[in-house]
Design an enzyme around this catalytic site. Sequence first.
Site, PDB file in Angstrom:
ATOM      1  N   HIS A  31      -6.852  31.492  -3.777  1.00 49.21           N
ATOM      2  CA  HIS A  31      -7.030  32.039  -5.123  1.00 49.21           C
ATOM      3  C   HIS A  31      -7.956  33.245  -5.061  1.00 49.21           C
ATOM      4  O   HIS A  31      -9.094  33.151  -4.585  1.00 49.21           O
ATOM      5  CB  HIS A  31      -7.623  30.960  -6.031  1.00 49.21           C
ATOM      6  CG  HIS A  31      -7.634  31.310  -7.488  1.00 49.21           C
ATOM      7  ND1 HIS A  31      -6.514  31.222  -8.281  1.00 49.21           N
ATOM      8  CD2 HIS A  31      -8.645  31.730  -8.296  1.00 49.21           C
ATOM      9  CE1 HIS A  31      -6.826  31.571  -9.521  1.00 49.21           C
ATOM     10  NE2 HIS A  31      -8.114  31.889  -9.554  1.00 49.21           N
ATOM     11  N   ASP A  33      -9.986  35.907  -7.134  1.00 48.24           N
ATOM     12  CA  ASP A  33     -10.563  36.191  -8.444  1.00 48.24           C
ATOM     13  C   ASP A  33     -10.950  37.665  -8.532  1.00 48.24           C
ATOM     14  O   ASP A  33     -11.915  38.100  -7.900  1.00 48.24           O
ATOM     15  CB  ASP A  33     -11.807  35.331  -8.680  1.00 48.24           C
ATOM     16  CG  ASP A  33     -11.457  33.873  -8.898  1.00 48.24           C
ATOM     17  OD1 ASP A  33     -10.706  33.580  -9.839  1.00 48.24           O
ATOM     18  OD2 ASP A  33     -11.939  33.024  -8.116  1.00 48.24           O
ATOM     19  N   MET A  66      -8.922  38.974 -13.908  1.00 53.54           N
ATOM     20  CA  MET A  66      -9.843  38.847 -15.044  1.00 53.54           C
ATOM     21  C   MET A  66     -10.332  40.249 -15.379  1.00 53.54           C
ATOM     22  O   MET A  66     -11.498  40.595 -15.191  1.00 53.54           O
ATOM     23  CB  MET A  66     -10.987  37.902 -14.684  1.00 53.54           C
ATOM     24  CG  MET A  66     -10.558  36.451 -14.659  1.00 53.54           C
ATOM     25  SD  MET A  66     -11.834  35.336 -14.026  1.00 53.54           S
ATOM     26  CE  MET A  66     -11.464  35.405 -12.279  1.00 53.54           C
TER      27      MET A  66
END
Length: 216
Positions: A31, A33, A66
């Site tokens: 993952h 980010d 994000m």
Amino acid sequence: MILSPSLLSCDFSRLADELKALEAAGLKWVHLDVMDGLFVPNITFGPPIITSMRKECSLFFDTHLMIEKPERYIDMFADAGADLICVHAEATNHLERTVASIAERGVQCAVALNPATPLETIKYLLPQLDMVLLMTVNPGFGGQKFIPFCMDKVRELKMMITAAGSKTLIQVDGGVTAENAGELVHAGVDVLVSGSAFFGYPPYDQRLKTFEAACS
């Protein structure tokens, strides 16, 4: 169950070694980010770092953007080697258009929802989504505690997906540990993101087995 360790919690001074260690331990996903300091109060890394990481392993790059207005960067992250690109519903004005642009690049597409964002936001998009990411903490930093009401949200999303006849995967990110992994999978989660609760407990092959045992 797929375990997608959050690289945010790894040793960044040994990034290539960490990726190779995950692969050697039997992990399939990682993952990533990506934070811009605007959508969330933190800054991490962008496409150049992902391009470099792509050369070091064949792990599935689960890329979580994000960032504000992610539609500006879809091509850059696809070119960098992302296998899946996840955008936040809260970060773009035209969510369907953004999702469609990801699919057009031949990359798997996902939408993330913050804890307080209602599931109705993505109801009509489910046929277009490979995955929905439910944030189970408010995004921006690792090591936070799981927000309890998110367990009900997982169950509700699972029912929504079933009712739609969709094959959309459910991912959760935030406060995921070996202790709550079993309950999450039982509630309907397909992909678990775990950062400090994974990287803080080497060796990685044994930690993977601990999560798998908790979910069996």
